[in-house]
Write a protein that holds these residues in place. Structure first.
Motif, PDB file in Angstrom:
ATOM      1  N   ILE A   1       0.840  -1.206   0.000  1.00 55.49           N
ATOM      2  CA  ILE A   1       0.000   0.000   0.000  1.00 55.49           C
ATOM      3  C   ILE A   1       0.872   1.252   0.000  1.00 55.49           C
ATOM      4  O   ILE A   1       0.640   2.193  -0.764  1.00 55.49           O
ATOM      5  CB  ILE A   1      -0.916   0.001   1.245  1.00 55.49           C
ATOM      6  N   SER A   2       1.904   1.238   0.861  1.00 51.72           N
ATOM      7  CA  SER A   2       2.589   2.509   1.137  1.00 51.72           C
ATOM      8  C   SER A   2       3.685   2.883   0.150  1.00 51.72           C
ATOM      9  O   SER A   2       3.885   4.061  -0.122  1.00 51.72           O
ATOM     10  CB  SER A   2       3.176   2.465   2.544  1.00 51.72           C
ATOM     11  N   GLN A   3       4.381   1.920  -0.418  1.00 54.97           N
ATOM     12  CA  GLN A   3       5.559   2.261  -1.208  1.00 54.97           C
ATOM     13  C   GLN A   3       5.234   2.531  -2.672  1.00 54.97           C
ATOM     14  O   GLN A   3       5.749   1.878  -3.587  1.00 54.97           O
ATOM     15  CB  GLN A   3       6.615   1.153  -1.092  1.00 54.97           C
ATOM     16  N   HIS A   4       4.346   3.439  -2.881  1.00 60.84           N
ATOM     17  CA  HIS A   4       3.944   3.847  -4.228  1.00 60.84           C
ATOM     18  C   HIS A   4       3.886   5.356  -4.286  1.00 60.84           C
ATOM     19  O   HIS A   4       3.754   6.014  -3.257  1.00 60.84           O
ATOM     20  CB  HIS A   4       2.530   3.305  -4.546  1.00 60.84           C
ATOM     21  N   ILE A   5       3.938   5.921  -5.511  1.00 59.78           N
ATOM     22  CA  ILE A   5       3.753   7.375  -5.585  1.00 59.78           C
ATOM     23  C   ILE A   5       2.310   7.749  -5.252  1.00 59.78           C
ATOM     24  O   ILE A   5       2.003   8.913  -5.028  1.00 59.78           O
ATOM     25  CB  ILE A   5       4.133   7.951  -6.964  1.00 59.78           C
ATOM     26  N   HIS A   6       1.441   6.768  -5.214  1.00 65.22           N
ATOM     27  CA  HIS A   6       0.081   7.018  -4.742  1.00 65.22           C
ATOM     28  C   HIS A   6      -0.163   6.283  -3.434  1.00 65.22           C
ATOM     29  O   HIS A   6      -1.289   5.888  -3.118  1.00 65.22           O
ATOM     30  CB  HIS A   6      -0.947   6.620  -5.809  1.00 65.22           C
ATOM     31  N   GLY A   7       0.916   6.118  -2.666  1.00 66.06           N
ATOM     32  CA  GLY A   7       0.806   5.440  -1.372  1.00 66.06           C
ATOM     33  C   GLY A   7      -0.136   6.154  -0.422  1.00 66.06           C
ATOM     34  O   GLY A   7      -0.926   5.534   0.289  1.00 66.06           O
ATOM     35  N   THR A   8      -0.061   7.481  -0.407  1.00 69.03           N
ATOM     36  CA  THR A   8      -0.973   8.238   0.451  1.00 69.03           C
ATOM     37  C   THR A   8      -2.412   8.010  -0.017  1.00 69.03           C
ATOM     38  O   THR A   8      -3.312   7.806   0.789  1.00 69.03           O
ATOM     39  CB  THR A   8      -0.631   9.731   0.434  1.00 69.03           C
ATOM     40  N   ASP A   9      -2.618   8.034  -1.333  1.00 71.11           N
ATOM     41  CA  ASP A   9      -3.953   7.762  -1.860  1.00 71.11           C
ATOM     42  C   ASP A   9      -4.430   6.369  -1.459  1.00 71.11           C
ATOM     43  O   ASP A   9      -5.578   6.175  -1.058  1.00 71.11           O
ATOM     44  CB  ASP A   9      -3.945   7.851  -3.399  1.00 71.11           C
ATOM     45  N   ASN A  10      -3.545   5.386  -1.575  1.00 72.53           N
ATOM     46  CA  ASN A  10      -3.915   4.023  -1.191  1.00 72.53           C
ATOM     47  C   ASN A  10      -4.415   3.999   0.248  1.00 72.53           C
ATOM     48  O   ASN A  10      -5.454   3.414   0.567  1.00 72.53           O
ATOM     49  CB  ASN A  10      -2.722   3.075  -1.318  1.00 72.53           C
TER      50      ASN A  10
ATOM     51  N   VAL B   1       9.225   2.010  -4.332  1.00 78.48           N
ATOM     52  CA  VAL B   1      10.054   0.822  -4.500  1.00 78.48           C
ATOM     53  C   VAL B   1       9.238  -0.436  -4.777  1.00 78.48           C
ATOM     54  O   VAL B   1       9.790  -1.527  -4.902  1.00 78.48           O
ATOM     55  CB  VAL B   1      10.981   0.595  -3.283  1.00 78.48           C
ATOM     56  N   LYS B   2       7.923  -0.286  -4.837  1.00 78.52           N
ATOM     57  CA  LYS B   2       7.076  -1.455  -5.074  1.00 78.52           C
ATOM     58  C   LYS B   2       6.717  -1.598  -6.554  1.00 78.52           C
ATOM     59  O   LYS B   2       5.920  -2.463  -6.915  1.00 78.52           O
ATOM     60  CB  LYS B   2       5.783  -1.348  -4.260  1.00 78.52           C
ATOM     61  N   PHE B   3       7.246  -0.747  -7.417  1.00 77.01           N
ATOM     62  CA  PHE B   3       6.840  -0.840  -8.821  1.00 77.01           C
ATOM     63  C   PHE B   3       7.803  -0.057  -9.685  1.00 77.01           C
ATOM     64  O   PHE B   3       7.863   1.164  -9.597  1.00 77.01           O
ATOM     65  CB  PHE B   3       5.416  -0.265  -8.984  1.00 77.01           C
ATOM     66  N   CYS B   4       8.555  -0.754 -10.516  1.00 78.79           N
ATOM     67  CA  CYS B   4       9.279  -0.058 -11.571  1.00 78.79           C
ATOM     68  C   CYS B   4       9.446  -1.031 -12.727  1.00 78.79           C
ATOM     69  O   CYS B   4       9.182  -2.220 -12.588  1.00 78.79           O
ATOM     70  CB  CYS B   4      10.620   0.491 -11.084  1.00 78.79           C
ATOM     71  N   ALA B   5       9.898  -0.544 -13.854  1.00 79.80           N
ATOM     72  CA  ALA B   5       9.953  -1.363 -15.059  1.00 79.80           C
ATOM     73  C   ALA B   5      11.359  -1.909 -15.265  1.00 79.80           C
ATOM     74  O   ALA B   5      12.349  -1.176 -15.163  1.00 79.80           O
ATOM     75  CB  ALA B   5       9.537  -0.525 -16.267  1.00 79.80           C
ATOM     76  N   VAL B   6      11.463  -3.193 -15.555  1.00 77.13           N
ATOM     77  CA  VAL B   6      12.773  -3.816 -15.754  1.00 77.13           C
ATOM     78  C   VAL B   6      12.722  -4.766 -16.925  1.00 77.13           C
ATOM     79  O   VAL B   6      11.644  -5.128 -17.414  1.00 77.13           O
ATOM     80  CB  VAL B   6      13.212  -4.613 -14.498  1.00 77.13           C
ATOM     81  N   ARG B   7      13.896  -5.195 -17.365  1.00 76.40           N
ATOM     82  CA  ARG B   7      13.952  -6.339 -18.259  1.00 76.40           C
ATOM     83  C   ARG B   7      14.789  -7.415 -17.577  1.00 76.40           C
ATOM     84  O   ARG B   7      15.701  -7.113 -16.796  1.00 76.40           O
ATOM     85  CB  ARG B   7      14.529  -5.968 -19.632  1.00 76.40           C
ATOM     86  N   ILE B   8      14.439  -8.657 -17.873  1.00 76.14           N
ATOM     87  CA  ILE B   8      15.140  -9.779 -17.247  1.00 76.14           C
ATOM     88  C   ILE B   8      15.645 -10.690 -18.346  1.00 76.14           C
ATOM     89  O   ILE B   8      14.931 -10.981 -19.317  1.00 76.14           O
ATOM     90  CB  ILE B   8      14.234 -10.529 -16.245  1.00 76.14           C
ATOM     91  N   SER B   9      16.907 -11.107 -18.222  1.00 75.98           N
ATOM     92  CA  SER B   9      17.466 -11.984 -19.246  1.00 75.98           C
ATOM     93  C   SER B   9      18.219 -13.133 -18.594  1.00 75.98           C
ATOM     94  O   SER B   9      18.670 -13.024 -17.447  1.00 75.98           O
ATOM     95  CB  SER B   9      18.419 -11.182 -20.138  1.00 75.98           C
ATOM     96  N   ALA B  10      18.376 -14.192 -19.354  1.00 71.90           N
ATOM     97  CA  ALA B  10      19.085 -15.362 -18.827  1.00 71.90           C
ATOM     98  C   ALA B  10      20.553 -15.029 -18.682  1.00 71.90           C
ATOM     99  O   ALA B  10      21.108 -14.216 -19.418  1.00 71.90           O
ATOM    100  CB  ALA B  10      18.897 -16.533 -19.773  1.00 71.90           C
TER     101      ALA B  10
END
Lengths: 550, 916
Positions: free
Chosen positions: B523-532, B898-907
């Motif tokens: 709930i809290s670690q978002h840019i809308h954590g306060t909204d949550n 820290v609960k949501f960002c975009a990444v790529r994952i590779s072997a």
């Protein structure tokens, strides 16, 4: 660095193929916790064993932990839990009864011979009493019981893959109705009779619990009725006391009689659901009940309480009423501590009316014909009838309906055609393995509730086993103790440890009588349930009545 | 009080209602009845039969532990018949024990105790075939040759902690304790809570390595240093070192512990402990690279305390005088005591002259607290988490208490077993999911939509508590019109939960007699954590599910003293007890109290401070017990700031990743080495007592802070925590009624407790809220999405999480033998199908890259993770998850997403060797 360990959470993962297989099997079954044993049966029946991956899938579906599933599966001897490195059993198992009467009739030799003859492809398992003692020895090939089993008959059945039981001729639904069956139930249901009058009749008849506990049936109905609903009913057909086969007899000849009795009880007491618990060894009876209950339900759709049929899974202790209730709830068959009694807190915590099947079998007759039709029978001042399951060294073993209070000598003489040739009467078990043993010199005692306690025995389920000078009392007592040790649920110290410690003591040439008596006293005084409390009976009787053998 | 009169051994006794014969006998001191399967606090099982007694009129003997006296009952525990069976039971059990006669594994075997008391001689029965030993678990040994099948361990695992690992399999004399499918304990799903060890009476389950055989020199009652549950425990000390830890009765734990608290204490004795002050060598420039602790001599030299303290304080004074007070900042410790936190914020405010003081709450519940202060005037919990047992419905969202608050989770599981309903809202299926009545595995980031739709249903179906809304709230109409747009039909495809489920959940919550909401970082670690959080508050208010037992709002506080640290004002916008620093009245009060003029400006928060270092506005920092080089988001940026500081003073117990950037390092005291007060998530102020001494020349944190303060011109002369606490009481009205004496006596006191003698209020908001108009305010929230959504280049969602065995940045737990043995390697949790698609076998290396950083770690398949999601904890410095995360902030709470960002994952990839 163990890649496998890093790569997953601890514990076993759900295998997707196994999950699909389990979901398919369970498609008609509600995923409730109490259905666990029924679910395990489906998997065992389909695959002939319970693999770890199927158990994991099942746990996942039923939202149970792995330990919860494993501890239930391993409690019951009809389930084979096979882990990753175990070897699964062959698809066919031949079960050979090794209890009292079958041992007298050569079960050990039969087992040994069959081990040589049948080879690796067939699993041979000694098992406790399968309820066919009048035709000992008994071997069960798959689900097909062979009476008077021989090496040849077993081999023949194995070769021909005859693994299903023959369904005997019995009074089916239409025939039962045609001869007045369910008229009484309909009268009750439509208000022509009152619950009070029916209960009254029952009380007057003196009908007592015929599974062995002997609690007055009418009073039990009154007691349960007083507790607030919803109330449930549990019918005990876990007939497992060695020497008993009367319930199977009535099931395979006239099953609707107890069903009607159940419905009348349900009506009189105010019961919403009936659970019938049938020992899994009675495969033919299972087929019969499935069929007949279905017909009953279609005929009387709107006026019946729910009826559920549940299978046992190879545990004598589930004949104990509270252990049976635990088993219906999908758990290990561990008897409960009382108080509270099941009448007040029983199945699913509800007030529960629990009856042995045979007790319910007599309801119709007693109410239709009146209490006296039952209570007027009896000898030596005793009242009523008993269906004696008689086996052992007599000419005509079988179910003999005789007056309560009859003596062993009279039973042998008048009903069983006398002793077998070459056998002279030496002693008898009046009430199965747990009822203890009496010598021939006490063959004139009245056989009934309350009459045998002062002699250190009891009638129990009226499973009478007659033994002769060709038999050894101490051997039979040891067989009985091995049975109790095998069947103990393991919950309490006096029984779990006591039965195990008694065996080596009973194997000694000369028994340490004082130590055995000390042990027996604690087993009788401090065990939680009847199994532990009665387990010392045979050994105590040997010390008292057959001291020359020990 | 109603009592029952009965007779025991010929004596008249009065039993309390609900007391068993055994308990009545114990309380009266009349008879010493043996007992083995009985454990106080556990359900009685009555299986050992050693406690049997005669009850007049009963055919068989009765187990006195589960029989209750009735009026006029006549009981005999010492009759020949009763004693015969008591003794026979003991003899039968003893017969199966190892040949030694006494338990070889513990000097405290209860069986041995009763055997001796009843005078049982050598058993006359044969011994069973003994089961094999199992030493597969690093923390516990399984010695089933001393098992008496009492099932205390089964009840411990299945009924108390509800981890459901232990079963009693097979039957009769073959009945045996098993883990999962009869697996070695170390291979099973056992979580290492040790409840079974604590329960076992005979030594069949013991701490590993025969620790149980050592006799401690002393036992010290203290608190656990790990999470916000605040379990009370007992340290066993031998020759100045911690030997073992046992659970102790406390209001938050009831003798329970988890694997960290029970088995994760030996980090205190790790050779890496700092023992001498260190000063950075002049020839050791700062880089962004982490320092290998074994290379410390390349960068630091030992110094005396005098030199180190002078150097540290001089550095601060210089910056303060040349660049202004706001060029200084400090991070305080949420694991430290209230006393330490109070002193540090006082130092920063009166010594530095700035409000640039913050701590890790900023990374944790800052948005939750912000929303709570805004909406109901108070940032702390309304009900303790133990109230879940009072609730009819338990609503848990964005939290995995089984991992981070294990003992609190046991109460939730207890409640579910007792028939209560659990609504679990988590994108990931965890070990708690099995127990949930409703398991909403929703799409991450869609909390506002989901919660608004629940409220939509509640309003639409007239399930609001109208009376409560009218009497206790304002702005309901604003909320109502906002959620009108969030029908379940509309929201279902957004959050991935079926319409009907949303409706059922809404109804279940609203119509419950009592419903409690608990939440965490999801709930809290978002840019809308306060909204949550605003949505959660609104859900609770509109249904009147607050202000009563079993209801309320409980943000599960992470650190053991984050609640206390915040209460002490170790935050930039508030003085102690949440008095705003910008309010002139508060400023005056504290200026009078502390006799110093104070800075009127709100200070900077954690991430803002890092940015301010980059911009040159902050040049010096005092970091006490914090590890921002691992815990801050966007670590390249954060570590860059640390390496840029003119003057960095780090006070810690280890040479942490942060300490590697320091100019001065102070060796500090670990938790068992100090006394102080610590406030858990339930607002229970609890006393930690010193059990051992700090190693080498390491000192108490309060002493170090005072020494620095003195050198900054402050004339402090505190003589210890007790004196500091006395001052704290004056500064924090809500704790004013708590005395040190009371803490020593009661170990734990709840606040608010404003006057001495007040019991302390566990449940608040019973009659209104601490706002100006005594009412709570609805603040509507609109659904917005996270800052960095997945796209073609970075298609996966990276979500930081926690794990049971490791705590946060790992500085403690990676040095705890047992904990690091269980989970020694960094892993990322990936959906098995995603792994397959990547061509990666479970356990193989993968590389994760974001716009900010890159790490390699090992892939762990997790059937509970949705496709496209990745979960990783942040405590492995060889694969620091925060190198990946974003530092974009919630505008109100200033907490990074820290609960949501975009990444790529590779072997593939090369997971580095651990640093340290």
């Amino acid at each position: 660095m163990n890649k496998k360990k890093i790569g997953k959470q601890k514990g076993r993962l759900v295998d997707s193929e196994a999950l699909l297989e389990v979901q398919k099997l369970m498609s008609d079954m509600p995923l409730r916790k109490d259905m666990l044993i029924e679910a395990l049966h489906l998997i065992q029946d389909e695959f002939h064993y319970l693999s770890a991956k199927h158990l994991v899938a099942l746990a996942h579906e039923m939202k149970l932990s792995h330990a919860e599933v494993y501890e239930v599966a391993t409690f019951y001897h009809h389930f084979d839990v096979i882990k990753e490195n175990d070897v699964p059993p062959p698809p066919l198992t031949v079960r050979i009864c090794d209890s009292l009467t079958c041992e007298m009739y050569g079960a050990k030799d039969l087992t040994e011979s069959l081990k040589h003859v049948l080879g690796e492809g067939v699993r041979i398992q000694p098992v406790p009493c399968v309820g066919r003692c009048q035709n000992a020895p008994v071997a069960v090939v798959g689900k097909n019981p062979l009476d008077l089993a021989t090496i040849e008959s077993v081999q023949n059945a194995v070769n021909k893959k005859e693994v299903c039981p023959d369904i005997p001729e019995y009074v089916g639904f239409s025939q039962y109705r045609g001869t007045g069956g369910y008229n009484l139930f309909q009268e009750c249901n439509s208000g022509k009779r009152t619950a009070e009058s029916v209960i009254d009749e029952l009380k007057k008849s003196g009908l007592r619990g015929l599974g062995g506990a002997g609690f007055p049936a009418g009073s039990k109905w009154e007691i349960v009725k007083k507790f607030p609903g919803p109330r449930l009913m549990a019918v005990n057909i876990d007939e497992g006391e060695p020497g008993t086969f009367k319930d199977r007899f009535y099931l395979e000849t006239d099953p609707h009689r107890f069903l009607e009795g159940s419905l009348i009880a349900a009506w009189a007491v105010g019961i919403d659901e009936i659970y019938i618990y049938l020992r899994d060894e009675y495969a033919a009876a299972y087929e019969i009940l499935l069929r007949e209950i279905k017909e009953l339900q279609s005929a009387f759709q709107d006026i019946l309480p729910q009826i559920y049929l549940r299978r046992g899974a190879g545990a004598y202790i589930c004949g104990e009423e509270s252990a049976m209730i635990e088993s219906i709830e999908g758990k290990r068959g561990i008897p409960r501590l009382r108080p509270p009694y099941v009448a007040e807190v029983g199945l699913f915590e509800r007030p529960t009316l629990e009856h042995n099947m045979e007790t319910l079998h007599w309801i119709r007759d007693i109410v239709e014909k009146g209490a006296k039709s039952f209570s007027s029978h009896g000898r030596r001042g005793r009242k009523g009838l008993r269906a004696f399951s008689v086996s052992g060294r007599v000419q005509k073993p079988g179910v003999h309906l005789a007056p309560a209070g009859i003596s062993m000598l009279e039973l042998i003489d008048e009903y069983c055609g006398g002793m077998l040739n070459g056998h002279s009467f030496y002693g008898y078990f009046p009430g199965g393995a747990s009822g203890g043993m009496l010598p021939a010199s006490l063959g004139d005692l009245p056989l009934d509730f309350d009459t045998l306690q002062e002699h250190g025995t009891f009638i129990g389920s009226a499973a009478v086993i007659v033994f002769s000078d060709q038999d050894s009392a101490r051997k039979l007592a040891l067989n009985a103790m091995r049975f109790f040790e095998h069947e103990s649920c393991g919950q309490c110290t006096p029984c779990r440890v006591g039965t195990a410690k008694a065996i080596p003591l009973m194997e000694q040439k000369t028994w340490n009588k004082s130590l055995l008596e000390e042990l027996s006293q604690t087993m009788e005084d401090a065990s939680i349930c009847g199994l532990g409390q009665a387990a010392p009976n045979p050994l105590r009787c040997v010390m008292k009545y057959f001291p020359q053998e020990v | 009080m109603e009592t029952i009169l009965f007779e025991l051994n010929g004596q008249n006794l009065e039993a309390l209602v609900g007391e068993s014969i055994l308990q009545a006998a114990d309380r009266a001191g009349v008879a010493d009845i043996p007992r083995l399967c009985y454990k106080e606090g556990y359900r009685t099982d009555g299986n050992c039969r050693s406690c049997v007694v005669e009850i007049e009129g009963e055919r068989v003997l009765a187990p006195s532990c589960c029989r209750y006296p009735q009026q006029g009952m006549k009981v005999n525990s010492i009759s020949e018949r009763a004693v015969h069976s008591q003794k026979m039971v003991l003899e039968l059990l003893l017969a199966d024990m190892p040949e030694s006669g006494k338990s070889p594994y513990t000097p405290n075997s209860e069986l041995d105790e009763w055997v001796e008391k009843l005078g049982i001689s050598k058993p006359r029965f044969s011994r069973r075939v003994q089961p094999a030993f199992d030493n597969s678990h690093p923390a516990m040994s399984v010695n089933l040759d001393t098992c008496i099948q009492c099932t205390r361990c089964v009840r411990a695992c299945r009924e108390v902690q509800v981890n459901d690992v232990i079963g009693m399999a097979f039957r009769g004399s073959h009945a045996e304790i098993v883990f999962d499918f009869g697996d070695p304990m170390g291979d099973s799903t056992c979580v290492g809570c040790g409840e079974c060890v604590q329960a076992c009476p005979t030594g069949a389950l013991m701490p590993a390595n025969d620790v149980g055989l050592a006799v401690p020199d002393k036992k010290v009652e203290s608190v656990c240093p790990y999470c916000g549950v605040g379990c009370l425990l007992t340290y066993h000390v031998k020759e100045g070192k911690l030997l073992r830890v046992d659970g102790r009765e406390g209001p938050a734990n009831h003798e329970r512990l988890c694997v960290k608290g029970r088995y994760g204490f030996d980090y205190v004795h790790h050779p890496d402990r700092l023992t001498k002050p260190l000063i950075r060598r002049k020839d050791a420039p700062k880089t962004i690279e982490l320092l290998q602790p074994k290379d410390w001599q390349k960068v630091f030299r030992e110094a005396t305390w005098e030199e180190a303290l002078d150097f540290a304080a001089d550095g601060f004074s210089k910056i303060r005088d040349e660049n202004g007070p706001d060029a200084l900042a400090a991070f305080g410790c949420a694991k430290g005591s209230n006393e330490e936190a109070y002193l540090l914020q006082k130092l920063v405010r009166t010594g530095f002259g700035t409000n640039n003081i913050d701590h890790c709450t900023r990374l944790c519940h800052a948005s939750s607290v912000n929303a709570l202060l805004e909406g109901i005037g108070s940032g702390a919990v309304s009900n303790p988490f133990t109230d879940v047992t009072e609730a009819e419905v338990i609503f848990v969202i964005g939290a995995n208490p089984i991992g981070n608050h294990p003992v609190a989770a046991t109460f939730m599981k207890n409640a579910v077993k007792a028939g209560k309903k659990l609504i679990l809202v988590d994108p990931r299926r965890t070990a708690l999911s099995r127990h949930a009545t409703y398991n909403l595995q929703f799409r991450p980031d869609t909390d506002v939509a989901l919660l608004n739709s629940l409220m939509h249903v509640i309003i639409e179906e007239n399930l609001c508590d109208e009376k409560y809304i009218t009497e206790h709230t304002t702005d309901f109409e604003k909320l109502k019109s906002n959620v009108a747009d969030y029908s379940p039909e509309k929201v279902a495809p957004i959050c991935g939960i079926p319409e009907e489920t949303l409706r059922e959940v809404a109804r279940t919550f609203a119509t419950a007699e009592s419903a409690i909401i608990l939440w965490g970082m999801g709930i809290s670690q978002h840019i809308h954590g306060t909204d949550n959080s605003r949505c959660l508050i609104a859900l609770s208010l509109m249904t009147g599910q607050i202000g009563r037992p079993g209801t309320g709002l409980h943000p599960l506080r992470g650190q053991n003293n984050v609640q206390g640290t915040s209460d002490m004002g170790l935050i930039p916008m508030f003085f102690p007890d949440y008095k705003s620093v910008t309010d002139p009245e508060n400023k005056k009060w504290f200026e009078d109290f502390w006799k110093t003029p104070l800075n009127p400006k709100t200070g900077l928060t954690v991430v803002e401070i890092v940015d301010a270092v980059h911009s040159g506005d902050v040049r010096g920092m005092y970091v006490e017990g914090e590890n921002p080089a691992m815990s801050d988001p966007n670590l390249n940026h954060a570590r860059g700031a640390l390496s840029m500081l003119d003057h960095l003073v780090v006070q810690d117990i280890f040479l942490t990743e942060t300490a590697g950037f320091a100019d001065v390092i102070f060796p500090a005291s670990a938790f068992p080495e100090k006394s102080g007060t610590f406030t858990n998530s339930n607002r229970q102020v609890q006393l930690g007592r010193q059990a051992i001494n700090p190693p080498g020349d390491a000192r108490q944190d309060w002493w170090i802070i005072q020494e620095v303060a003195r050198r900054l011109g402050l004339d402090w002369s505190y003589d210890g925590p007790e004196q500091i606490f006395t001052e704290i009481r004056k500064a924090t009205p809500s704790m004013a009624g708590i005395t040190w004496e009371r803490l020593q006596k009661e170990h734990s006191v709840t606040y608010p407790c404003s006057k001495e003698g007040d019991p302390g209020e566990a449940i608040v908001f019973r009659k209104g809220f601490p706002t100006v108009n005594k009412k709570a305010r609805f603040v509507p929230a609109k659904y917005t999405h996270a800052d960095e959504m997945p796209d073609e280049e970075f298609p996966f969602v990276f979500i930081t999480s926690r794990q049971l065995e490791h705590w946060h940045t790992g500085s403690m737990t990676r040095r705890a033998t047992v904990l690091n043995a269980i989970e020694p390697y960094p892993v990322i949790h990936v959906n098995p199908d995603d792994l397959q698609k990547l061509g990666v076998e479970p356990g193989e290396a993968v590389t994760i890259e974001s716009r900010r950083g890159k790490i390699s770690t090992f892939a762990r398949q997790d059937q509970g993770v949705q496709r496209g999601n990745l979960f990783m904890s942040f405590g492995y410095n060889e694969a620091a998850a925060n190198l990946i995360t974003s530092s974009v902030l919630d505008p109100f709470g200033k907490i990074p997403e820290v609960k949501f960002c975009a990444v790529r994952i590779s072997a593939g990839g090369n997971p580095e060797m651990r640093i340290g």
